[in-house]
Motif scaffolding. Sequence first.
Motif, PDB file in Angstrom:
ATOM      1  N   UNK A   6       0.824  -1.203   0.000  1.00  0.00           N
ATOM      2  CA  UNK A   6       0.000   0.000   0.000  1.00  0.00           C
ATOM      3  C   UNK A   6       0.867   1.266   0.000  1.00  0.00           C
ATOM      4  N   UNK A   7       2.075   1.161   0.548  1.00  0.00           N
ATOM      5  CA  UNK A   7       2.979   2.318   0.563  1.00  0.00           C
ATOM      6  C   UNK A   7       3.389   2.729  -0.842  1.00  0.00           C
ATOM      7  N   UNK A   8       3.383   1.801  -1.777  1.00  0.00           N
ATOM      8  CA  UNK A   8       3.686   2.162  -3.168  1.00  0.00           C
ATOM      9  C   UNK A   8       2.661   3.168  -3.680  1.00  0.00           C
ATOM     10  N   UNK A   9       1.378   2.857  -3.468  1.00  0.00           N
ATOM     11  CA  UNK A   9       0.320   3.765  -3.915  1.00  0.00           C
ATOM     12  C   UNK A   9       0.382   5.088  -3.150  1.00  0.00           C
ATOM     13  N   UNK A  10       0.667   5.003  -1.854  1.00  0.00           N
ATOM     14  CA  UNK A  10       0.735   6.213  -1.045  1.00  0.00           C
ATOM     15  C   UNK A  10       1.833   7.143  -1.569  1.00  0.00           C
ATOM     16  N   UNK A  11       2.951   6.575  -1.925  1.00  0.00           N
ATOM     17  CA  UNK A  11       4.051   7.370  -2.473  1.00  0.00           C
ATOM     18  C   UNK A  11       3.636   8.051  -3.771  1.00  0.00           C
ATOM     19  N   UNK A  12       2.974   7.316  -4.654  1.00  0.00           N
ATOM     20  CA  UNK A  12       2.569   7.883  -5.936  1.00  0.00           C
ATOM     21  C   UNK A  12       1.510   8.969  -5.777  1.00  0.00           C
ATOM     22  N   UNK A  13       0.625   8.794  -4.806  1.00  0.00           N
ATOM     23  CA  UNK A  13      -0.491   9.739  -4.628  1.00  0.00           C
ATOM     24  C   UNK A  13      -0.078  11.039  -3.947  1.00  0.00           C
ATOM     25  N   UNK A  14       0.760  10.935  -2.893  1.00  0.00           N
ATOM     26  CA  UNK A  14       0.909  12.073  -1.986  1.00  0.00           C
ATOM     27  C   UNK A  14       2.341  12.517  -1.714  1.00  0.00           C
ATOM     28  N   UNK A  15       3.323  11.917  -2.358  1.00  0.00           N
ATOM     29  CA  UNK A  15       4.704  12.304  -2.073  1.00  0.00           C
ATOM     30  C   UNK A  15       5.386  12.796  -3.342  1.00  0.00           C
ATOM     31  N   UNK A  16       5.214  14.072  -3.673  1.00  0.00           N
ATOM     32  CA  UNK A  16       5.883  14.628  -4.860  1.00  0.00           C
ATOM     33  C   UNK A  16       7.396  14.671  -4.655  1.00  0.00           C
ATOM     34  N   UNK A  17       8.114  14.679  -5.750  1.00  0.00           N
ATOM     35  CA  UNK A  17       9.569  14.619  -5.666  1.00  0.00           C
ATOM     36  C   UNK A  17      10.194  15.910  -5.176  1.00  0.00           C
ATOM     37  N   UNK A  18       9.533  17.037  -5.420  1.00  0.00           N
ATOM     38  CA  UNK A  18      10.175  18.320  -5.146  1.00  0.00           C
ATOM     39  C   UNK A  18       9.853  18.885  -3.775  1.00  0.00           C
ATOM     40  N   UNK A  19       9.018  18.193  -2.994  1.00  0.00           N
ATOM     41  CA  UNK A  19       8.772  18.703  -1.641  1.00  0.00           C
ATOM     42  C   UNK A  19       8.273  17.573  -0.748  1.00  0.00           C
ATOM     43  N   UNK A  48      -3.615   6.330 -11.537  1.00  0.00           N
ATOM     44  CA  UNK A  48      -2.309   6.875 -11.208  1.00  0.00           C
ATOM     45  C   UNK A  48      -1.570   7.414 -12.423  1.00  0.00           C
ATOM     46  N   UNK A  49      -1.960   6.974 -13.608  1.00  0.00           N
ATOM     47  CA  UNK A  49      -1.283   7.453 -14.813  1.00  0.00           C
ATOM     48  C   UNK A  49      -1.379   8.970 -14.936  1.00  0.00           C
ATOM     49  N   UNK A  50      -2.428   9.557 -14.384  1.00  0.00           N
ATOM     50  CA  UNK A  50      -2.627  11.008 -14.437  1.00  0.00           C
ATOM     51  C   UNK A  50      -2.713  11.599 -13.038  1.00  0.00           C
ATOM     52  N   UNK A  51      -3.490  10.971 -12.176  1.00  0.00           N
ATOM     53  CA  UNK A  51      -3.801  11.549 -10.873  1.00  0.00           C
ATOM     54  C   UNK A  51      -2.800  11.081  -9.821  1.00  0.00           C
ATOM     55  N   UNK A  52      -1.599  11.601  -9.930  1.00  0.00           N
ATOM     56  CA  UNK A  52      -0.547  11.256  -8.988  1.00  0.00           C
ATOM     57  C   UNK A  52       0.146  12.529  -8.527  1.00  0.00           C
ATOM     58  N   UNK A  53       1.018  12.374  -7.538  1.00  0.00           N
ATOM     59  CA  UNK A  53       1.685  13.547  -6.966  1.00  0.00           C
ATOM     60  C   UNK A  53       2.684  14.164  -7.930  1.00  0.00           C
ATOM     61  N   UNK A  70       2.354   4.747 -16.389  1.00  0.00           N
ATOM     62  CA  UNK A  70       2.520   5.449 -15.117  1.00  0.00           C
ATOM     63  C   UNK A  70       3.991   5.648 -14.810  1.00  0.00           C
ATOM     64  N   UNK A  71       4.366   6.855 -14.453  1.00  0.00           N
ATOM     65  CA  UNK A  71       5.753   7.102 -14.075  1.00  0.00           C
ATOM     66  C   UNK A  71       5.944   6.687 -12.636  1.00  0.00           C
ATOM     67  N   UNK A  72       7.136   6.242 -12.322  1.00  0.00           N
ATOM     68  CA  UNK A  72       7.425   5.847 -10.948  1.00  0.00           C
ATOM     69  C   UNK A  72       8.740   6.456 -10.529  1.00  0.00           C
ATOM     70  N   UNK A  73       8.754   7.059  -9.360  1.00  0.00           N
ATOM     71  CA  UNK A  73       9.965   7.706  -8.877  1.00  0.00           C
ATOM     72  C   UNK A  73      10.574   6.884  -7.763  1.00  0.00           C
ATOM     73  N   UNK A  74      11.786   7.212  -7.445  1.00  0.00           N
ATOM     74  CA  UNK A  74      12.511   6.423  -6.458  1.00  0.00           C
ATOM     75  C   UNK A  74      11.800   6.451  -5.118  1.00  0.00           C
ATOM     76  N   UNK A  75      11.556   5.264  -4.596  1.00  0.00           N
ATOM     77  CA  UNK A  75      10.924   5.166  -3.286  1.00  0.00           C
ATOM     78  C   UNK A  75      11.874   4.560  -2.273  1.00  0.00           C
ATOM     79  N   UNK A  76      12.917   3.914  -2.755  1.00  0.00           N
ATOM     80  CA  UNK A  76      13.698   3.093  -1.854  1.00  0.00           C
ATOM     81  C   UNK A  76      14.932   3.756  -1.271  1.00  0.00           C
ATOM     82  N   UNK A  77      15.486   4.747  -1.919  1.00  0.00           N
ATOM     83  CA  UNK A  77      16.775   5.248  -1.482  1.00  0.00           C
ATOM     84  C   UNK A  77      16.658   6.525  -0.681  1.00  0.00           C
ATOM     85  N   UNK A  78      17.314   6.511   0.498  1.00  0.00           N
ATOM     86  CA  UNK A  78      17.405   7.760   1.246  1.00  0.00           C
ATOM     87  C   UNK A  78      18.276   8.733   0.455  1.00  0.00           C
TER      88      UNK A  78
END
Length: 570
Positions: free
Chosen positions: A66-79, A403-408, A529-537
């Motif tokens: 579920x954290x995968x979806x949470x990242x795509x929905x609410x965690x933009x890369x720039x903030x 998610x293809x459109x409605x993502x963070x 759907x684009x996917x951004x890095x979720x795993x690396x600090x």
Amino acid sequence: MIPLGLKETKEVDFAVSIQDFICEHYGEDSSLYEKEIKELTELRQAMRTPSRNQAGLELLMEYYNQLYYLDQRFFPLHRNLGVHFHWYDSLTGVPSCQRTLAFEKGSVLFNIGALYTQIGARQDRSATAGIDRAIDAFQRAAGAFNYLKENFSNAPSLDMSCPSLCMLVRLMVAQVQECVFERVILTTQDTHFTSQLSLAQEAARVSDVYLLVHQTMTQPLMKDYVPFSWASMVQVKSEHFRALSHYYAAVALCDHTSAAADDDDDEEEKEQEEADEEAEKAFLQFYINVPAEPTLIQVLQDAEKRRKLGKAHLRRAVIRHEEAMRVHGLCKILRKMDILQDVLSLAHKRSLDKYSELDREDDFDETAEAPEIQSQTHIKPDITPPNFSTVQVTDIFQRLGPLSVFCARSRWGPVRVICLQRGEGGLGLTLRGDSPVLVAGVVPGGCAAEAGLREGDYIVAVDGEDCKWSKHSEVVQMLKNCGNRGVELSVITLHSHDTQADRRTIMLSNSSDKENTRQQRLLGAAKGQSSASLLNWNRKKKREGSGLSKRLGSTFSLSFGSLRDTEAMY
């Protein structure tokens, strides 16, 4: 066996941050999503204290997915979203806090591995079925820790650092190897020479892998971190199983008999000779360094030489047993384990008794040094990576749209309402794709163009009916049903990113790390759907060519090269 404790965490309040993001980014009434926010909060709360069984594992995996979806929905890369995740080190209890979802995800994955260690340690290994379950659990624990090591970098807590994870992987593999030895002991019914040699080599293998774990635990960074009881237990096991390998070598040598020269039964004599050939072949591969004198063939053919070599092995076994008991006595925690004390004492007594049987009053020669035994195993442990696809989840916030459109990562203008009235040439637009349907073209001077519809718009509602998830054919049918009365379309337009920060966001959104790409595939994410890095600090990126790429005028749209929907004019 050594189980690992789970990382503990504080409660997290998602409500305010997610509600603000829904209002600001998605332009929707956040109060309509109170049910989803509550479901997410309850899932995380339950994940904090999973049951120590398969159901607990599935709960952790459900939240992890579920954290995968949470990242795509609410965690933009720039903030940052502004949610703080507090986790405690599993061994020291030292707290760590970060706002990145990678920390949350890595900690959950660590607990999946830790829970497998507890399940493995709880198995009843007096029967093969229990041993097999323990082997499977420890292999999956090793896979989880190894996966974490390979996909995360610069961990904020020491338990998830690379040296610690390397140590844990090796510890799990060693415990698997110990279970393999126990299985061989249970399933070996005969006392044949080759069978006892095989047991000796299996025991030597267990000793070797525990020695490697002990060396890892005594490295500078790990020495002051790993519990003393762990290091002591690992050292005890390395000595104990080395002693067992010498004991079984002695049993093989002293109980071995060669073919009888005066055997009257030709068939039995032939079978015995074949057995001796097999024993000779196994014995020649038994030692790391083969002694020059006497030769191994001479040892097999001479009972007295076998006795002396067996006695030498037992001498080393007794010394190793005594070292294991000495190390055991130095650790207060291990001294409280009565079963461990009994196992070590019984094994030591068994070797001493066997030595007494072989010892003779006329043995004036100094006991020779037994050669080192070549370790070997017939069942090599596997490191089983986690399979998150076994627990299927549905995006809690799927009502926000595909998610293809409605993502963070996407940015679009406010919803525009377009009123269309069918003319002689139809509505004057071309539709393409599914969920959501894209306005691929607008006829100049047509009804759609005059009403303000633009190429690149996405249709999100028809006559007030939400169609973010609607198929191409469903939207077409809605338009056909409008007749002469006209139709009201709600559309959005994805914007280009003009600022330098936004351009960087697009670049990053086209990047993907291997884990997030894999999980996108497992969870059945929408095409394109684009996917951004979720795993690396510390984000480690590699370029990929998909994502927001096709420019349509002043807008961005997803490339539909992989879609097979027909493009048609309406």
